[in-house]
Write a protein that holds these residues in place. Structure first.
Motif, PDB file in Angstrom:
ATOM      1  N   MET A  31       0.826  -1.217   0.000  1.00 15.11           N
ATOM      2  CA  MET A  31       0.000   0.000   0.000  1.00 15.11           C
ATOM      3  C   MET A  31       0.852   1.256   0.000  1.00 15.11           C
ATOM      4  SD  MET A  31      -3.080  -0.577  -0.542  1.00 15.11           S
ATOM      5  CE  MET A  31      -3.635   1.101  -0.295  1.00 15.11           C
ATOM      6  N   GLU A  32       1.996   1.201   0.631  1.00  6.91           N
ATOM      7  CA  GLU A  32       2.912   2.348   0.608  1.00  6.91           C
ATOM      8  C   GLU A  32       3.335   2.649  -0.829  1.00  6.91           C
ATOM      9  OE1 GLU A  32       7.407   3.243   2.200  1.00  6.91           O
ATOM     10  OE2 GLU A  32       6.080   2.043   3.500  1.00  6.91           O
ATOM     11  N   SER A  33       3.653   1.602  -1.566  1.00  4.60           N
ATOM     12  CA  SER A  33       4.047   1.772  -2.968  1.00  4.60           C
ATOM     13  C   SER A  33       2.867   2.226  -3.817  1.00  4.60           C
ATOM     14  CB  SER A  33       4.597   0.446  -3.501  1.00  4.60           C
ATOM     15  OG  SER A  33       4.921   0.565  -4.863  1.00  4.60           O
ATOM     16  N   VAL A  34       1.694   1.595  -3.619  1.00  5.93           N
ATOM     17  CA  VAL A  34       0.496   1.966  -4.386  1.00  5.93           C
ATOM     18  C   VAL A  34       0.141   3.427  -4.135  1.00  5.93           C
ATOM     19  CG1 VAL A  34      -2.009   1.596  -4.525  1.00  5.93           C
ATOM     20  CG2 VAL A  34      -0.459  -0.350  -4.584  1.00  5.93           C
ATOM     21  N   THR A  35       0.167   3.836  -2.872  1.00  2.00           N
ATOM     22  CA  THR A  35      -0.175   5.219  -2.516  1.00  2.00           C
ATOM     23  C   THR A  35       0.777   6.212  -3.180  1.00  2.00           C
ATOM     24  OG1 THR A  35      -1.103   4.463  -0.436  1.00  2.00           O
ATOM     25  CG2 THR A  35      -0.531   6.786  -0.574  1.00  2.00           C
ATOM     26  N   THR A  54     -12.116   5.466  -7.083  1.00  3.97           N
ATOM     27  CA  THR A  54     -12.310   4.193  -7.771  1.00  3.97           C
ATOM     28  C   THR A  54     -10.973   3.479  -7.970  1.00  3.97           C
ATOM     29  OG1 THR A  54     -14.215   5.121  -8.915  1.00  3.97           O
ATOM     30  CG2 THR A  54     -13.276   3.108  -9.836  1.00  3.97           C
ATOM     31  N   VAL A  55      -9.989   4.216  -8.434  1.00  6.40           N
ATOM     32  CA  VAL A  55      -8.664   3.630  -8.670  1.00  6.40           C
ATOM     33  C   VAL A  55      -8.030   3.207  -7.341  1.00  6.40           C
ATOM     34  CG1 VAL A  55      -6.326   4.108  -9.506  1.00  6.40           C
ATOM     35  CG2 VAL A  55      -8.300   4.869 -10.824  1.00  6.40           C
ATOM     36  N   TYR A  56      -8.184   4.039  -6.315  1.00  5.78           N
ATOM     37  CA  TYR A  56      -7.610   3.716  -5.004  1.00  5.78           C
ATOM     38  C   TYR A  56      -8.241   2.454  -4.441  1.00  5.78           C
ATOM     39  CZ  TYR A  56      -5.850   4.264  -0.270  1.00  5.78           C
ATOM     40  OH  TYR A  56      -5.215   4.063   0.929  1.00  5.78           O
ATOM     41  N   LEU A  57      -9.570   2.342  -4.535  1.00  8.27           N
ATOM     42  CA  LEU A  57     -10.250   1.152  -4.035  1.00  8.27           C
ATOM     43  C   LEU A  57      -9.785  -0.102  -4.780  1.00  8.27           C
ATOM     44  CD1 LEU A  57     -12.344  -0.166  -2.205  1.00  8.27           C
ATOM     45  CD2 LEU A  57     -14.073   0.364  -3.940  1.00  8.27           C
ATOM     46  N   ALA A  59      -6.949  -0.516  -6.370  1.00  3.48           N
ATOM     47  CA  ALA A  59      -5.554  -0.777  -6.007  1.00  3.48           C
ATOM     48  C   ALA A  59      -5.456  -1.405  -4.625  1.00  3.48           C
ATOM     49  CB  ALA A  59      -4.748   0.515  -6.065  1.00  3.48           C
ATOM     50  N   MET A  60      -6.308  -0.958  -3.699  1.00  6.72           N
ATOM     51  CA  MET A  60      -6.300  -1.502  -2.345  1.00  6.72           C
ATOM     52  C   MET A  60      -6.742  -2.967  -2.363  1.00  6.72           C
ATOM     53  SD  MET A  60      -8.355  -0.325   1.053  1.00  6.72           S
ATOM     54  CE  MET A  60      -7.307   1.027   1.527  1.00  6.72           C
ATOM     55  N   GLN A  61      -7.778  -3.269  -3.143  1.00  5.71           N
ATOM     56  CA  GLN A  61      -8.242  -4.649  -3.239  1.00  5.71           C
ATOM     57  C   GLN A  61      -7.163  -5.550  -3.849  1.00  5.71           C
ATOM     58  OE1 GLN A  61     -11.827  -3.997  -5.476  1.00  5.71           O
ATOM     59  NE2 GLN A  61     -13.126  -4.002  -3.646  1.00  5.71           N
ATOM     60  N   SER A  62      -6.508  -5.062  -4.871  1.00  2.00           N
ATOM     61  CA  SER A  62      -5.432  -5.831  -5.504  1.00  2.00           C
ATOM     62  C   SER A  62      -4.265  -6.030  -4.542  1.00  2.00           C
ATOM     63  CB  SER A  62      -4.934  -5.118  -6.762  1.00  2.00           C
ATOM     64  OG  SER A  62      -5.943  -5.087  -7.735  1.00  2.00           O
ATOM     65  N   ALA A  63      -3.922  -4.978  -3.793  1.00  2.00           N
ATOM     66  CA  ALA A  63      -2.816  -5.082  -2.832  1.00  2.00           C
ATOM     67  C   ALA A  63      -3.161  -6.070  -1.727  1.00  2.00           C
ATOM     68  CB  ALA A  63      -2.494  -3.710  -2.245  1.00  2.00           C
TER      69      ALA A  63
END
Length: 175
Positions: A31-35, A54-57, A59-63
């Motif tokens: 999540m640090e990298s995704v953020t 939408t993109v954050y959600l 990305a969070m689900q994928s992470a």
């Protein structure tokens, strides 16, 4: 960034000053990298408004999914390594050697191999004993009925190839 911990959110905490979540778990690292990537895209104007959520959600689900998969895979790998180590220990205990060498004669398998060899000899000796008993019974019947020890059956005669003396020698235990 290296994923060094198999726990999803080990050491996670929220800092009160800027609401940043920190931790050393797999999910935290991802999540640090995704953020960081999402913030860069937002700053460049490539992600705007509701698209960011939408993109954050997503990305969070994928992470989270990747974190769980990694953690389970790590635990499975650790269990497999422990199992292989135990297998090596067991194999050594049974053979007293490592690698592809022949088992040591004093090991469990070495003694089992010797036992199988002796059992095979015992089966052969037992068969020879039974054959000899059959011959001696036939010889005794021949003496009682015909009154003579000589017959046309070579195995019952005292001389000649495969005679009674050879059968007696073969019926003696060896080794």
């Amino acid at each position: 960034m290296a994923l060094t911990n198999a726990s999803l959110t080990q050491g996670s905490s929220v800092t009160n000053t800027n609401n940043v979540i920190t931790g050393t778990g797999v999910f935290d690292d991802l999540m640090e990298s995704v953020t960081a990537h999402l913030e860069a895209q937002y700053q460049l104007g490539r992600i705007t408004g509701t698209d960011f959520a939408t993109v954050y959600l997503g990305a969070m689900q994928s992470a989270l999914s990747a974190s769980v998969s990694y953690t389970i895979g790590q635990e499975k790998t650790n269990a497999e390594v422990a199992l292989l180590t135990q297998k090596q220990t067991t194999e050594f205990a049974q053979t007293l050697v490592t690698g592809t060498q022949t088992p040591n004669a004093n090991s469990v398998l070495g003694k089992q191999i010797t036992l199988y060899g002796e059992q095979a000899k015992g089966f052969k000796w037992n068969a020879d004993q039974k054959y000899l008993k059959t011959l001696l019974d036939a010889w005794a019947i021949n003496i009682n009925v015909a009154g003579t020890a000589a017959t046309n059956v070579t195995a019952l005669n005292a001389t000649g190839t495969g005679n009674i003396n050879t059968q007696i020698t073969n019926a003696e235990p060896t080794g």
